[in-house]
Enzyme design. Structure first.
Site, mmCIF file in Angstrom:
data_model
loop_
_atom_site.group_PDB
_atom_site.id
_atom_site.type_symbol
_atom_site.label_atom_id
_atom_site.label_comp_id
_atom_site.label_asym_id
_atom_site.label_seq_id
_atom_site.Cartn_x
_atom_site.Cartn_y
_atom_site.Cartn_z
ATOM 1 N N LYS A 99 30.626 40.469 37.184
ATOM 2 C CA LYS A 99 31.700 40.403 38.285
ATOM 3 C C LYS A 99 32.262 38.861 38.180
ATOM 4 O O LYS A 99 31.448 37.902 38.119
ATOM 5 C CB LYS A 99 31.214 40.580 39.628
ATOM 6 C CG LYS A 99 32.119 40.463 40.735
ATOM 7 C CD LYS A 99 33.012 41.705 40.852
ATOM 8 C CE LYS A 99 34.353 41.463 41.755
ATOM 9 N NZ LYS A 99 35.368 41.192 40.856
ATOM 10 N N GLN A 120 29.592 31.392 37.990
ATOM 11 C CA GLN A 120 29.770 32.798 38.687
ATOM 12 C C GLN A 120 28.362 33.408 38.910
ATOM 13 O O GLN A 120 28.215 33.933 39.793
ATOM 14 C CB GLN A 120 30.801 33.791 37.797
ATOM 15 C CG GLN A 120 31.244 34.761 38.596
ATOM 16 C CD GLN A 120 32.542 34.290 39.576
ATOM 17 O OE1 GLN A 120 33.399 33.510 38.984
ATOM 18 N NE2 GLN A 120 32.660 34.808 40.809
ATOM 19 N N LYS A 135 33.231 36.011 33.657
ATOM 20 C CA LYS A 135 34.577 35.364 33.674
ATOM 21 C C LYS A 135 35.281 35.982 32.331
ATOM 22 O O LYS A 135 34.800 35.936 31.405
ATOM 23 C CB LYS A 135 34.659 33.978 33.701
ATOM 24 C CG LYS A 135 35.726 33.371 34.311
ATOM 25 C CD LYS A 135 35.306 33.405 35.986
ATOM 26 C CE LYS A 135 36.651 32.970 36.663
ATOM 27 N NZ LYS A 135 36.064 32.801 38.066
ATOM 28 N N ASP A 175 41.980 34.807 39.259
ATOM 29 C CA ASP A 175 41.452 33.518 39.156
ATOM 30 C C ASP A 175 42.996 32.756 39.023
ATOM 31 O O ASP A 175 43.947 33.361 39.324
ATOM 32 C CB ASP A 175 40.632 33.099 38.043
ATOM 33 C CG ASP A 175 40.049 31.620 38.333
ATOM 34 O OD1 ASP A 175 38.904 31.605 39.144
ATOM 35 O OD2 ASP A 175 40.317 30.765 37.697
ATOM 36 N N THR A 219 39.215 33.546 49.598
ATOM 37 C CA THR A 219 38.442 32.324 49.203
ATOM 38 C C THR A 219 38.786 31.018 49.927
ATOM 39 O O THR A 219 37.882 30.437 50.200
ATOM 40 C CB THR A 219 39.060 31.946 47.676
ATOM 41 O OG1 THR A 219 38.968 33.296 46.962
ATOM 42 C CG2 THR A 219 38.282 31.154 46.992
ATOM 43 N N SER A 386 35.352 40.487 47.228
ATOM 44 C CA SER A 386 35.654 41.311 46.200
ATOM 45 C C SER A 386 34.433 42.430 46.096
ATOM 46 O O SER A 386 34.674 43.574 45.957
ATOM 47 C CB SER A 386 35.417 40.844 44.773
ATOM 48 O OG SER A 386 36.754 40.079 44.423
HETATM 49 N N1 GLU Z 1 37.974 34.039 40.663
HETATM 50 C C1 GLU Z 1 37.115 33.929 41.854
HETATM 51 C C2 GLU Z 1 36.224 33.114 41.793
HETATM 52 O O1 GLU Z 1 36.056 31.922 40.954
HETATM 53 C C3 GLU Z 1 36.794 35.564 42.327
HETATM 54 C C4 GLU Z 1 36.116 36.326 41.332
HETATM 55 C C5 GLU Z 1 36.038 37.785 41.903
HETATM 56 O O2 GLU Z 1 36.626 38.268 42.967
HETATM 57 O O3 GLU Z 1 35.673 38.328 41.231
HETATM 58 O O4 GLU Z 1 34.972 33.183 42.366
#
Ligand code: GLU
Length: 454
Positions: A99, A120, A135, A175, A219, A386
């Site tokens: 994810k 992540q 990612k 992102d 976020t 998410s």
């Molecule tokens: N890009 C976001 C992060 O840095 C969200 C990633 C997501 O929702 O999968 O966590």
């Protein structure tokens, strides 16, 4: 600082592993930086749990399970052929399906995707939800592109990516440079090629076809909930504080919104061209109109509000504030910026962006003992929501805004508590960097031990 015991031999081993990471991944400076930050916290954990070393958990965690790099050919509006590079780094699936977001930005290369994917893993672990770390993205620059060009790019990107993702395999989201529009084009192409309306394959979807309430806000809201928790632990509150929020994208906009709702005043925001200072408090409706609807630069703010000051190429961190929420991009706060913030009376920093503070900046924040919430913990609300979107998709349900926001607030409070308690347990009270890295790591490491050598 009293630090938990860390055997010097263990430290030596960690150094050797870090050197190996450097030589195995040459030139990937952001990835090196992200790995260094985590490894620097792990001495006491490995001293306490020698089996993590025996089973080479760190070496394994630093090596992505799978990396996909592909060509993305597309045609611009003039009919000219363009070629970009696409990436998906599936870093770790110990806790759940991969994810993590997709970033479309000209600076993207493997080192950036790997730093983000590595972070992540631990961020997702801290949420307490069943999600692994990944990612992806491309060096495609959405700036100045027409809707049609963005669509053609997204379709080509997904034509290659679709075979590697799925609701139980890998679930991308947005992102930098990827929002509802891009997720829509990618979802459409996935549906067409795979012949499946598989809602759970992407998150950050629009509300009328499987998206979840609060995901857009999550976020930014989450980063502010995290400040709220850090200040509560210090018997202080957000109300009445003067704030800086760098950036003016999705994270920044909703950080500003929540700060205003909680009675603070945000006096500045920015984009990659410059800084807007509005002593009356940022007019968020205007920022939303400029950025979300018209896709313009923040400079235009000053055309609507003559009292506001725009500084081209300026730094936002020189403006006095009590709370700072860096929400633009990696390494936007240098050691010097951090010193200035602290000198000007900043008492709390919550990272809405990923790795926005350089190692020198982190050092300044930790030494000065201000409340410093690192991105892994402070911006985990996005990916956590998410995961709530995935839950709703799996049960073909949709929750109300209020209920989902309560879940988000609770998740952020739990992350705060976990980091706070872990920092204490390891002898560094108030150090959320140690707390987040150690707590995030332990959960993944234990799962990896359980799964055997894979
Ligand atoms: N890009 C976001 C992060 O840095 C969200 C990633 C997501 O929702 O999968 O966590």
């Amino acid at each position: 600082m009293v630090e938990a015991k860390s055997d010097p031999k263990v430290r030596e081993k960690i150094d050797t592993i870090y050197k190996e990471v450097l030589s195995r991944n040459p030139g990937e400076t952001e990835f090196h930086q992200a790995v260094r930050e985590v490894l620097d916290c792990l001495g006491p954990v490995l001293t306490k749990n020698p089996e993590f070393l025996e089973r080479k958990i760190i070496r394994r965690i630093c090596e992505p399970e799978r990396q996909i790099i592909f060509r993305v050919p597309w045609q611009d509006d003039k009919g000219e052929v363009q070629i970009n590079r696409g990436f998906r780094v599936q870093f770790n699936s110990a806790l759940g399906p991969y994810k993590g977001g997709l970033r479309f930005h000209p600076s993207v290369y493997l080192g950036i995707i790997k730093f983000l994917g590595f972070e992540q893993i631990f961020k997702n672990s801290l949420t307490g939800l069943p999600i692994g770390g990944a990612k992806g993205g491309s060096d495609f620059d959405p700036k100045g592109k027409s809707d049609d060009e963005v669509m053609r790019f997204c379709q080509s990107f997904m034509t290659e990516l679709c075979g590697h993702i799925g609701s139980d395999t890998d679930v991308p989201a947005g992102d930098i440079g990827v929002g509802g529009r891009e997720i829509g084009y990618m979802f459409g192409q996935y549906k067409r090629i795979m012949k499946r309306h598989e809602s759970g394959v992407l998150t950050g979807k629009k509300l009328n076809w499987g998206g979840a309430l609060v995901r857009t806000e999550a976020t930014g809201y989450g980063a502010v909930f995290f400040i709220d928790e850090m200040l509560k632990a210090r018997k202080d509150t957000i109300e009445g504080k003067t704030c800086l929020v760098s950036g003016s994208g999705n994270v920044a906009i909703y950080a500003i919104e929540k700060l205003h709702q909680l009675g603070a005043k945000v006096v500045a925001c920015s984009d990659s061209n410059g800084v807007i200072y509005d002593k009356n408090g940022i007019d968020l409706d205007l920022v939303k109109q400029l950025k979300e609807v018209e896709r313009r630069r923040i400079k235009e703010y000053a055309n609507h509000h003559k009292h506001a000051k725009y500084t081209e190429n300026g730094t936002i961190w020189d403006i006095p504030c009590q709370i700072a929420v860096p929400s633009a991009t990696q390494n936007e706060i240098s050691g010097e910026n951090a010193l200035k913030l602290v000198k000007n009376g900043c008492i709390a920093v919550s990272e809405g962006a990923n790795m926005p503070t350089t190692p020198e900046g982190i050092h300044v924040f930790l030494e000065s003992k201000i409340a410093y919430g690192p991105g892994k913990a402070a911006n985990a609300g996005g990916v956590a929501t998410s995961a709530l979107e995935m839950q709703q998709n799996a049960s073909r349900d949709s929750w109300t805004f209020e209920y989902t926001e309560r879940r988000l607030a609770k998740i952020m409070a739990n992350i705060h508590q976990l980091c706070y308690e872990t920092a204490e347990e390891y002898g560094t009270p108030g150090n959320y960097v140690n707390g987040a890295n150690i707590a995030g790591f332990i959960k993944v490491a234990r799962a990896m031990v359980d799964h055997g050598l894979v």
